[in-house]
Design a protein around this motif. Structure first.
Motif, PDB file in Angstrom:
ATOM      1  N   TRP A 108      47.816 -10.193  36.538  1.00 12.29           N
ATOM      2  CA  TRP A 108      46.813 -11.229  36.785  1.00 12.29           C
ATOM      3  C   TRP A 108      47.405 -12.570  37.176  1.00 12.29           C
ATOM      4  O   TRP A 108      46.695 -13.419  37.730  1.00 12.29           O
ATOM      5  CB  TRP A 108      45.884 -11.381  35.591  1.00 12.29           C
ATOM      6  N   GLN A 111      46.798 -13.325  40.683  1.00 12.96           N
ATOM      7  CA  GLN A 111      45.465 -13.825  41.019  1.00 12.96           C
ATOM      8  C   GLN A 111      45.432 -15.344  41.003  1.00 12.96           C
ATOM      9  O   GLN A 111      44.693 -15.965  41.773  1.00 12.96           O
ATOM     10  CB  GLN A 111      44.441 -13.243  40.038  1.00 12.96           C
ATOM     11  N   SER A 114      46.970 -16.375  44.272  1.00 16.05           N
ATOM     12  CA  SER A 114      46.014 -16.120  45.340  1.00 16.05           C
ATOM     13  C   SER A 114      44.911 -17.167  45.355  1.00 16.05           C
ATOM     14  O   SER A 114      44.494 -17.638  46.416  1.00 16.05           O
ATOM     15  CB  SER A 114      45.418 -14.719  45.169  1.00 16.05           C
ATOM     16  N   TRP A 115      44.425 -17.538  44.163  1.00 14.16           N
ATOM     17  CA  TRP A 115      43.380 -18.565  44.077  1.00 14.16           C
ATOM     18  C   TRP A 115      43.884 -19.890  44.653  1.00 14.16           C
ATOM     19  O   TRP A 115      43.167 -20.555  45.411  1.00 14.16           O
ATOM     20  CB  TRP A 115      42.944 -18.753  42.631  1.00 14.16           C
ATOM     21  N   ARG A 118      43.720 -19.967  48.333  1.00 20.62           N
ATOM     22  CA  ARG A 118      42.383 -19.864  48.937  1.00 20.62           C
ATOM     23  C   ARG A 118      41.464 -21.036  48.612  1.00 20.62           C
ATOM     24  O   ARG A 118      40.436 -21.194  49.264  1.00 20.62           O
ATOM     25  CB  ARG A 118      41.713 -18.558  48.494  1.00 20.62           C
ATOM     26  N   HIS A 119      41.816 -21.857  47.619  1.00 25.43           N
ATOM     27  CA  HIS A 119      40.903 -22.906  47.177  1.00 25.43           C
ATOM     28  C   HIS A 119      41.630 -24.254  47.063  1.00 25.43           C
ATOM     29  O   HIS A 119      42.843 -24.314  46.883  1.00 25.43           O
ATOM     30  CB  HIS A 119      40.291 -22.552  45.810  1.00 25.43           C
ATOM     31  N   ASN A 193      40.832 -11.952  33.894  1.00 23.02           N
ATOM     32  CA  ASN A 193      40.153 -11.875  35.189  1.00 23.02           C
ATOM     33  C   ASN A 193      39.971 -13.309  35.683  1.00 23.02           C
ATOM     34  O   ASN A 193      38.984 -13.975  35.365  1.00 23.02           O
ATOM     35  CB  ASN A 193      38.800 -11.173  35.026  1.00 23.02           C
ATOM     36  N   ASP A 195      39.371 -14.687  38.633  1.00 24.89           N
ATOM     37  CA  ASP A 195      38.179 -14.961  39.441  1.00 24.89           C
ATOM     38  C   ASP A 195      36.928 -14.994  38.569  1.00 24.89           C
ATOM     39  O   ASP A 195      36.036 -15.834  38.774  1.00 24.89           O
ATOM     40  CB  ASP A 195      38.030 -13.893  40.525  1.00 24.89           C
ATOM     41  N   MET A 198      36.841 -18.283  36.629  1.00 20.84           N
ATOM     42  CA  MET A 198      36.459 -19.403  37.488  1.00 20.84           C
ATOM     43  C   MET A 198      34.970 -19.383  37.808  1.00 20.84           C
ATOM     44  O   MET A 198      34.345 -20.438  37.924  1.00 20.84           O
ATOM     45  CB  MET A 198      37.295 -19.382  38.773  1.00 20.84           C
ATOM     46  N   ARG A 199      34.395 -18.183  37.953  1.00 21.97           N
ATOM     47  CA  ARG A 199      32.935 -18.111  38.143  1.00 21.97           C
ATOM     48  C   ARG A 199      32.217 -18.607  36.897  1.00 21.97           C
ATOM     49  O   ARG A 199      31.178 -19.282  36.991  1.00 21.97           O
ATOM     50  CB  ARG A 199      32.515 -16.676  38.475  1.00 21.97           C
ATOM     51  N   GLU A 202      32.019 -22.402  36.865  1.00 20.65           N
ATOM     52  CA  GLU A 202      31.277 -23.091  37.920  1.00 20.65           C
ATOM     53  C   GLU A 202      30.137 -23.918  37.356  1.00 20.65           C
ATOM     54  O   GLU A 202      29.863 -25.031  37.825  1.00 20.65           O
ATOM     55  CB  GLU A 202      30.735 -22.070  38.928  1.00 20.65           C
ATOM     56  N   SER A 330      41.428  -3.974  39.474  1.00 21.24           N
ATOM     57  CA  SER A 330      41.588  -4.749  40.706  1.00 21.24           C
ATOM     58  C   SER A 330      41.572  -3.862  41.942  1.00 21.24           C
ATOM     59  O   SER A 330      41.825  -4.330  43.047  1.00 21.24           O
ATOM     60  CB  SER A 330      42.903  -5.538  40.671  1.00 21.24           C
TER      61      SER A 330
END
Length: 358
Positions: A108, A111, A114-115, A118-119, A193, A195, A198-199, A202, A330
């Motif tokens: 993980w 991830q 990767s985040w 992408r952000h 996890n 992602d 992060m959700r 939000e 994943s």
């Protein structure tokens, strides 16, 4: 032509001599290469340790912790010039748990990278380890910390009873060196996890304490369990305050200073998660429930309704099982869930009423 017996013996002896000479020379070459490798390895280790000693003033750069329980810093990784983050993750670990840290880096942790690609909002992750004394830093742990720059080392005894101090030290470090919206405290045997977390954040405010909400739990006298809080027999019927299990909980940055300050008024106990529950309870902070956090992996396997993609954290995983879980959860094919042998083991333990990491 007919070869005489004498010529055959001579040819055999010559072949044997040649083979022996080749083996001898090959052994010599391997010996010197091995010796050279050991010398270069020793020189590399010495250079890292020397670099650490030369940076001693920077490593021990004084900072002002809020909590009186915060331990002294032994090794601090290189920090970026602009430490502004949406989330900083701290995973409690121990010097001997290299395999666990490797499993996190190979699953993980990717991830997080990767985040960040992408952000615009950035994430950061650190392991937090204790060592008995400043001068007794394990060489292998220090070299690992130098190599990966993702380990914070504090000077404090390393055992289960020190977990509250380890947690406080980690949170105090984040508060001192980072500007972040949230801090996620977890362990090196937890699968996260990213992602999903992060959700979850939000629609979360920075004054929230998010975790799996445990209420009406009572102390256990089972001496076989490391996480038991030892109480006098007359106290066996008392309940713990509401708390979030140490598998993972998220603290908003606006309440983090208050929590650290409150630790000065709450006596330390062995159970880190119950201790934090007492601290936030005295501050009248409610735990915002996060049902996707599983303190034991068996709970995840036995509750199909809360599986991928709704899970947030799965705890109590050995390195091999963590990799196996990650490969399934994943997977682009969306197979998710537990491997059949993990599911069978979880169901068997549920029937027996026992729990085991393995």
């Amino acid at each position: 032509p007919i070869v005489s017996g004498m010529e055959l013996k001579r040819s055999y002896r010559l072949t044997l001599l040649t083979t022996t000479l080749v083996l001898f020379l090959s052994t010599c070459v391997l010996f010197f290469e091995y010796r050279d490798l050991r010398m270069r390895t020793a020189a590399y280790r010495a250079s890292l340790l020397s670099e650490h000693k030369n940076q001693i003033s920077e490593v021990y750069r004084p900072y002002t912790p809020i909590s009186q329980y915060s331990a002294d810093i032994v090794f601090k990784p290189r920090l970026q010039n602009s430490p502004d983050y949406r989330l900083v993750v701290v995973s409690l670990s121990a010097g001997a748990y290299y395999k666990r840290r490797s499993a996190v880096r190979s699953t993980w942790y990717k991830q997080i990278n990767s985040w960040n690609l992408r952000h615009k909002t950035k994430l950061m992750h650190y392991f937090v380890c204790f060592t008995p004394q400043r001068t007794a830093v394990n060489d292998d742990l220090l070299i690992e910390a130098q190599q990966y720059q993702d380990i914070i080392i504090f000077a404090e005894r390393d055992n289960y009873s020190s977990l509250p101090v380890q947690t406080i030290s980690a949170l105090d470090f984040v508060h001192s060196y980072f500007r972040t919206d949230f801090v996620l405290k977890t362990d090196d045997d937890s699968l996260v996890n990213v992602d999903g977390v992060m959700r979850k954040l939000e629609n979360s405010e920075r004054d929230m304490f998010i975790g799996r909400n445990y209420e009406h739990r009572t102390p256990s006298s089972d001496g076989q369990k490391a996480w038991v809080r030892k109480y006098h027999p007359d106290q066996e019927k008392l309940e713990f305050p509401a708390f979030a299990p140490g598998a993972g909980y998220i603290i908003g940055s606006s309440i983090l200073p208050n929590i650290l300050q409150q630790t000065n008024l709450v006596e330390l106990t062995d159970a880190e998660d119950v201790y934090m529950g007492e601290v936030v309870g005295q501050l009248d902070i409610n735990i915002t429930p996060a049902p996707g956090i599983f303190p034991v992996w068996q709970d995840f396997c036995n509750r199909a309704a809360l599986r991928s993609p709704h899970w947030l954290i799965i705890h109590w995983l050995d390195p091999e099982r963590m990799v196996r879980f990650w490969e399934r959860l994943s997977s682009p094919s969306g197979q998710g869930g537990c491997h059949k042998k993990d599911l069978a083991r979880a169901q068997r333990q549920a029937k027996q009423g026992t729990l085991s990491r393995n």
